[in-house]
Design an enzyme around this catalytic site. Structure first.
Site, PDB file in Angstrom:
ATOM      1  N   PRO A  82      42.281-126.504 -30.762  1.00 21.83           N
ATOM      2  CA  PRO A  82      41.469-127.675 -31.129  1.00 21.83           C
ATOM      3  C   PRO A  82      40.046-127.571 -30.594  1.00 21.83           C
ATOM      4  O   PRO A  82      39.173-128.347 -30.991  1.00 21.83           O
ATOM      5  CB  PRO A  82      42.224-128.848 -30.494  1.00 21.83           C
ATOM      6  N   GLU A 132      50.343-126.153 -23.319  1.00 26.79           N
ATOM      7  CA  GLU A 132      48.970-126.596 -23.044  1.00 26.79           C
ATOM      8  C   GLU A 132      47.927-125.615 -23.551  1.00 26.79           C
ATOM      9  O   GLU A 132      46.726-125.862 -23.450  1.00 26.79           O
ATOM     10  CB  GLU A 132      48.772-126.827 -21.535  1.00 26.79           C
ATOM     11  N   ARG A 171      43.022-118.318 -51.565  1.00 26.31           N
ATOM     12  CA  ARG A 171      42.461-118.825 -52.831  1.00 26.31           C
ATOM     13  C   ARG A 171      41.180-118.080 -53.210  1.00 26.31           C
ATOM     14  O   ARG A 171      40.785-118.069 -54.363  1.00 26.31           O
ATOM     15  CB  ARG A 171      42.166-120.329 -52.736  1.00 26.31           C
ATOM     16  N   ASP A 175      36.445-125.012 -57.136  1.00 30.02           N
ATOM     17  CA  ASP A 175      37.082-125.979 -56.230  1.00 30.02           C
ATOM     18  C   ASP A 175      36.057-126.896 -55.582  1.00 30.02           C
ATOM     19  O   ASP A 175      34.863-126.564 -55.508  1.00 30.02           O
ATOM     20  CB  ASP A 175      37.798-125.241 -55.089  1.00 30.02           C
TER      21      ASP A 175
HETATM   22  N1  SAM Z   1      45.903-128.721 -24.226  1.00 31.74           N
HETATM   23  C1  SAM Z   1      45.165-128.281 -25.362  1.00 31.74           C
HETATM   24  C2  SAM Z   1      43.866-129.067 -25.466  1.00 31.74           C
HETATM   25  O1  SAM Z   1      43.871-130.244 -25.196  1.00 31.74           O
HETATM   26  O2  SAM Z   1      42.839-128.481 -25.872  1.00 31.74           O
HETATM   27  C3  SAM Z   1      45.974-128.497 -26.626  1.00 31.74           C
HETATM   28  C4  SAM Z   1      47.165-127.608 -26.726  1.00 31.74           C
HETATM   29  S1  SAM Z   1      48.105-127.898 -28.164  1.00 31.74           S
HETATM   30  C5  SAM Z   1      49.298-129.051 -27.601  1.00 31.74           C
HETATM   31  C6  SAM Z   1      49.058-126.453 -28.377  1.00 31.74           C
HETATM   32  C7  SAM Z   1      48.505-125.447 -29.353  1.00 31.74           C
HETATM   33  O3  SAM Z   1      48.431-126.028 -30.643  1.00 31.74           O
HETATM   34  C8  SAM Z   1      47.120-124.938 -29.079  1.00 31.74           C
HETATM   35  O4  SAM Z   1      47.109-123.913 -28.112  1.00 31.74           O
HETATM   36  C9  SAM Z   1      46.658-124.452 -30.438  1.00 31.74           C
HETATM   37  O5  SAM Z   1      47.135-123.141 -30.705  1.00 31.74           O
HETATM   38  C10 SAM Z   1      47.381-125.413 -31.380  1.00 31.74           C
HETATM   39  N2  SAM Z   1      46.498-126.478 -31.885  1.00 31.74           N
HETATM   40  C11 SAM Z   1      46.538-127.784 -31.535  1.00 31.74           C
HETATM   41  N3  SAM Z   1      45.631-128.494 -32.197  1.00 31.74           N
HETATM   42  C12 SAM Z   1      44.971-127.645 -32.993  1.00 31.74           C
HETATM   43  C13 SAM Z   1      43.904-127.787 -33.913  1.00 31.74           C
HETATM   44  N4  SAM Z   1      43.321-128.953 -34.136  1.00 31.74           N
HETATM   45  N5  SAM Z   1      43.470-126.685 -34.567  1.00 31.74           N
HETATM   46  C14 SAM Z   1      44.039-125.485 -34.353  1.00 31.74           C
HETATM   47  N6  SAM Z   1      45.068-125.286 -33.476  1.00 31.74           N
HETATM   48  C15 SAM Z   1      45.531-126.347 -32.805  1.00 31.74           C
END
Ligand code: SAM
Length: 249
Positions: free
Chosen positions: A88, A115, A153, A168
């Site tokens: 994220p 995490e 795509r 698109d």
């Molecule tokens: N503790 C992290 C933080 O707050 O930045 C979030 C960890 S999340 C619970 C677990 C995993 O989900 C991440 O390591 C990532 O690979 C994936 N993930 C979660 N949200 C995402 C997003 N918006 N885009 C891409 N990957 C995401």
């Protein structure tokens, strides 16, 4: 194009690769999807891929060693493919990034869980960090699927010519025009007459106007990005004249 996805849940990709355009692209050889279980690169009897965070606190962190070994193995087969961490905290995925990725021969995705991933692994092995939006998922697998789905795509031959990604939404910063199919009248609402006319020029002009109107109403930020073409300025001036006529006494 080859996708290698490093995950602790490779089975999640069975359904993704088994349907629709993705399945056809795999069967035709345009795409190769290789989900790799990170556990296969973990040491010891229990094949542990996570551990407690230094400094304390709740949650677990993905250990660097199994991931490093999995990435090294993937890189040895796909040396020119970038290693992309789903997170994220990465740059926000969009249609332009999807188009750029589609020029690559391959991509290696790292799906985090818990995490997230040990920071030293990220610094040493990750070429790009991508987020699919400002919200937090439980794992990177769905994000990897979203990205692959959008990328394929743009690969020539994956879509039929009529569905080409160049038409698109987001191409040229415009949303796509409205679509209609049979029946001609649905719940007292008729299909726009011009679409039944067989006049290709008129249909094309209607679609351009529909695309512009939808973009202006739903995503005016896209119009601000590129401004209006000369043809679009004419359309907008016509709208203004029409609205003025409604407002005049
Ligand atoms: N503790 C992290 C933080 O707050 O930045 C979030 C960890 S999340 C619970 C677990 C995993 O989900 C991440 O390591 C990532 O690979 C994936 N993930 C979660 N949200 C995402 C997003 N918006 N885009 C891409 N990957 C995401």
């Amino acid at each position: 194009m080859k996708f290698c996805v490093l995950t602790i849940f490779p089975e999640m990709f069975d359904a993704f690769s088994g349907y629709g355009i993705m399945r056809r692209a795999i069967e035709s050889g345009s795409i190769c999807l290789d989900p790799v279980n990170i556990r296969d690169y973990a040491e010891g009897r229990h094949k542990v891929t996570d551990d407690r965070p230094y400094g304390g606190g709740s949650g677990m962190v993905m250990k660097p060693e199994p991931l490093a070994a999995a990435i090294q193995a993937a890189k040895s087969k796909m040396p020119d493919s970038p290693c992309v961490l789903l997170t994220p905290q990465g740059r926000r995925f969009d249609q332009e990034i999807a188009r750029q990725y589609s020029d690559l021969n391959g991509m290696i995705f790292v799906c985090g869980r818990y995490e997230g991933v040990d920071e030293r692994l990220c610094q040493a092995y990750i070429d790009d960090e991508i987020s699919i939006g400002d919200y937090v998922l439980t794992g990177g697998e769905l994000a990897a699927m979203v990205i692959m789905d959008a990328v394929i795509r743009h690969i020539p031959g994956v879509l039929g010519a009529e569905d080409a990604a160049e038409f698109d939404s987001f191409s040229g910063n415009r949303l796509e025009h409205a679509h209609y199919t049979r029946p001609r009248v649905f719940e007292q609402k008729a299909v726009p007459e011009v679409l039944l006319s067989g006049n290709h020029g008129a249909v094309e002009a209607w679609r351009k106007e529909s695309a512009l109107l939808r973009t202006a109403l739903k995503r005016p930020d896209l119009l601000e990005k590129t401004g209006l073409t000369e043809a679009e300025k004419k359309i907008v001036k016509n709208w203004c004249r029409y609205l003025e006529s409604l407002a005049s006494d």
